[in-house]
Write a protein that holds these residues in place. Structure first.
Motif, PDB file in Angstrom:
ATOM      1  N   UNK A  63       0.866  -1.188   0.000  1.00 22.82           N
ATOM      2  CA  UNK A  63       0.000   0.000   0.000  1.00 22.82           C
ATOM      3  C   UNK A  63       0.902   1.237   0.000  1.00 22.82           C
ATOM      4  N   UNK A  64       1.238   1.716  -1.169  1.00 18.49           N
ATOM      5  CA  UNK A  64       2.265   2.733  -1.369  1.00 18.49           C
ATOM      6  C   UNK A  64       2.090   4.012  -0.551  1.00 18.49           C
ATOM      7  N   UNK A  65       0.871   4.361  -0.202  1.00 19.23           N
ATOM      8  CA  UNK A  65       0.650   5.615   0.523  1.00 19.23           C
ATOM      9  C   UNK A  65       0.451   5.400   2.020  1.00 19.23           C
ATOM     10  N   UNK A  66       0.738   4.190   2.495  1.00 19.37           N
ATOM     11  CA  UNK A  66       0.615   3.873   3.915  1.00 19.37           C
ATOM     12  C   UNK A  66       2.008   3.754   4.536  1.00 19.37           C
ATOM     13  N   UNK A  67       2.080   4.065   5.814  1.00 16.65           N
ATOM     14  CA  UNK A  67       3.330   3.977   6.559  1.00 16.65           C
ATOM     15  C   UNK A  67       3.354   2.712   7.406  1.00 16.65           C
ATOM     16  N   UNK A  68       4.499   2.071   7.457  1.00 17.00           N
ATOM     17  CA  UNK A  68       4.657   0.888   8.297  1.00 17.00           C
ATOM     18  C   UNK A  68       4.607   1.329   9.757  1.00 17.00           C
ATOM     19  N   UNK A  69       3.632   0.800  10.492  1.00 14.69           N
ATOM     20  CA  UNK A  69       3.441   1.224  11.875  1.00 14.69           C
ATOM     21  C   UNK A  69       3.383   0.068  12.863  1.00 14.69           C
ATOM     22  N   UNK A 129       6.473 -12.388  11.116  1.00 13.88           N
ATOM     23  CA  UNK A 129       7.774 -11.692  11.190  1.00 13.88           C
ATOM     24  C   UNK A 129       7.866 -10.607  10.128  1.00 13.88           C
ATOM     25  N   UNK A 130       6.867  -9.729  10.125  1.00 15.90           N
ATOM     26  CA  UNK A 130       6.748  -8.744   9.060  1.00 15.90           C
ATOM     27  C   UNK A 130       6.275  -7.400   9.600  1.00 15.90           C
ATOM     28  N   UNK A 131       6.867  -6.320   9.064  1.00 14.07           N
ATOM     29  CA  UNK A 131       6.375  -4.984   9.356  1.00 14.07           C
ATOM     30  C   UNK A 131       5.135  -4.742   8.512  1.00 14.07           C
ATOM     31  N   UNK A 132       4.141  -4.055   9.085  1.00 11.41           N
ATOM     32  CA  UNK A 132       2.862  -3.883   8.391  1.00 11.41           C
ATOM     33  C   UNK A 132       2.334  -2.456   8.543  1.00 11.41           C
ATOM     34  N   UNK A 133       1.540  -2.062   7.582  1.00  9.23           N
ATOM     35  CA  UNK A 133       0.780  -0.824   7.715  1.00  9.23           C
ATOM     36  C   UNK A 133      -0.597  -1.203   8.273  1.00  9.23           C
ATOM     37  N   UNK A 134      -1.412  -0.229   8.599  1.00  9.32           N
ATOM     38  CA  UNK A 134      -2.720  -0.529   9.181  1.00  9.32           C
ATOM     39  C   UNK A 134      -3.627  -1.298   8.208  1.00  9.32           C
ATOM     40  N   UNK A 135      -3.501  -1.032   6.921  1.00 14.06           N
ATOM     41  CA  UNK A 135      -4.302  -1.762   5.933  1.00 14.06           C
ATOM     42  C   UNK A 135      -3.887  -3.226   5.837  1.00 14.06           C
ATOM     43  N   UNK A 136      -2.577  -3.486   5.887  1.00 17.24           N
ATOM     44  CA  UNK A 136      -2.091  -4.868   5.862  1.00 17.24           C
ATOM     45  C   UNK A 136      -2.616  -5.637   7.067  1.00 17.24           C
ATOM     46  N   UNK A 137      -2.577  -5.006   8.228  1.00 10.81           N
ATOM     47  CA  UNK A 137      -3.065  -5.659   9.441  1.00 10.81           C
ATOM     48  C   UNK A 137      -4.538  -5.990   9.282  1.00 10.81           C
ATOM     49  N   UNK A 138      -5.280  -5.047   8.776  1.00 13.66           N
ATOM     50  CA  UNK A 138      -6.717  -5.212   8.574  1.00 13.66           C
ATOM     51  C   UNK A 138      -7.019  -6.354   7.606  1.00 13.66           C
ATOM     52  N   UNK A 139      -6.226  -6.487   6.561  1.00 15.20           N
ATOM     53  CA  UNK A 139      -6.510  -7.469   5.511  1.00 15.20           C
ATOM     54  C   UNK A 139      -5.840  -8.838   5.733  1.00 15.20           C
ATOM     55  N   UNK A 140      -4.640  -8.853   6.298  1.00 16.55           N
ATOM     56  CA  UNK A 140      -3.863 -10.094   6.326  1.00 16.55           C
ATOM     57  C   UNK A 140      -3.337 -10.554   7.671  1.00 16.55           C
ATOM     58  N   UNK A 141      -3.450  -9.728   8.699  1.00 11.58           N
ATOM     59  CA  UNK A 141      -2.778 -10.071   9.951  1.00 11.58           C
ATOM     60  C   UNK A 141      -3.696  -9.974  11.170  1.00 11.58           C
ATOM     61  N   UNK A 142      -4.853 -10.529  11.079  1.00 13.34           N
ATOM     62  CA  UNK A 142      -5.797 -10.427  12.196  1.00 13.34           C
ATOM     63  C   UNK A 142      -5.440 -11.376  13.296  1.00 13.34           C
TER      64      UNK A 142
END
Length: 107
Positions: A81-87, A94-107
């Motif tokens: 997600x190019x406009x999101x920051x890893x937070x 074992x991965x850094x994620x943005x909020x969208x990644x967490x929402x979609x893939x890391x529940x």
């Protein structure tokens, strides 16, 4: 030519560019030293004679130069997600994620 540090999808990120050239001339020129007092990078064109109160580092001490804000922002940018920051960090993947990644893939 500016020093390239990261290549992602054929985008070259310019790391240490002369602060004056970049701001005043809109040109990316490779920085030759960093001044700790000025908090700026300088190329050969803007070489100055440092005074005792100035702390400057040449390329021989490039590891002591701080990371430019442009580079820091690029490293913190999500690949998916190019406009999101890893937070966040997902310990399961074992991965850094943005909020969208967490929402979609890391529940």
């Amino acid at each position: 030519m500016a020093t390239s540090a990261v290549s992602r999808d054929s985008d070259v990120v310019k790391c240490y560019c002369c602060t004056i050239c970049e701001k005043e001339r809109s040109v990316e020129v490779d920085a030759d030293f960093y001044c700790k007092k000025c908090l700026a990078y300088f190329c050969r064109i803007y070489v100055f004679t440092p005074t005792d109160s100035m702390s400057h580092y040449g390329k021989d001490k490039i590891m002591e130069w701080p990371l430019p804000k442009k580079m820091e922002n690029r490293l913190l940018q999500c690949d998916t997600h190019k406009y999101e920051t890893l937070t966040m960090y997902c310990p399961d993947h074992s991965q850094l994620c943005c909020s969208r990644c967490v929402e979609l893939n890391h529940r």
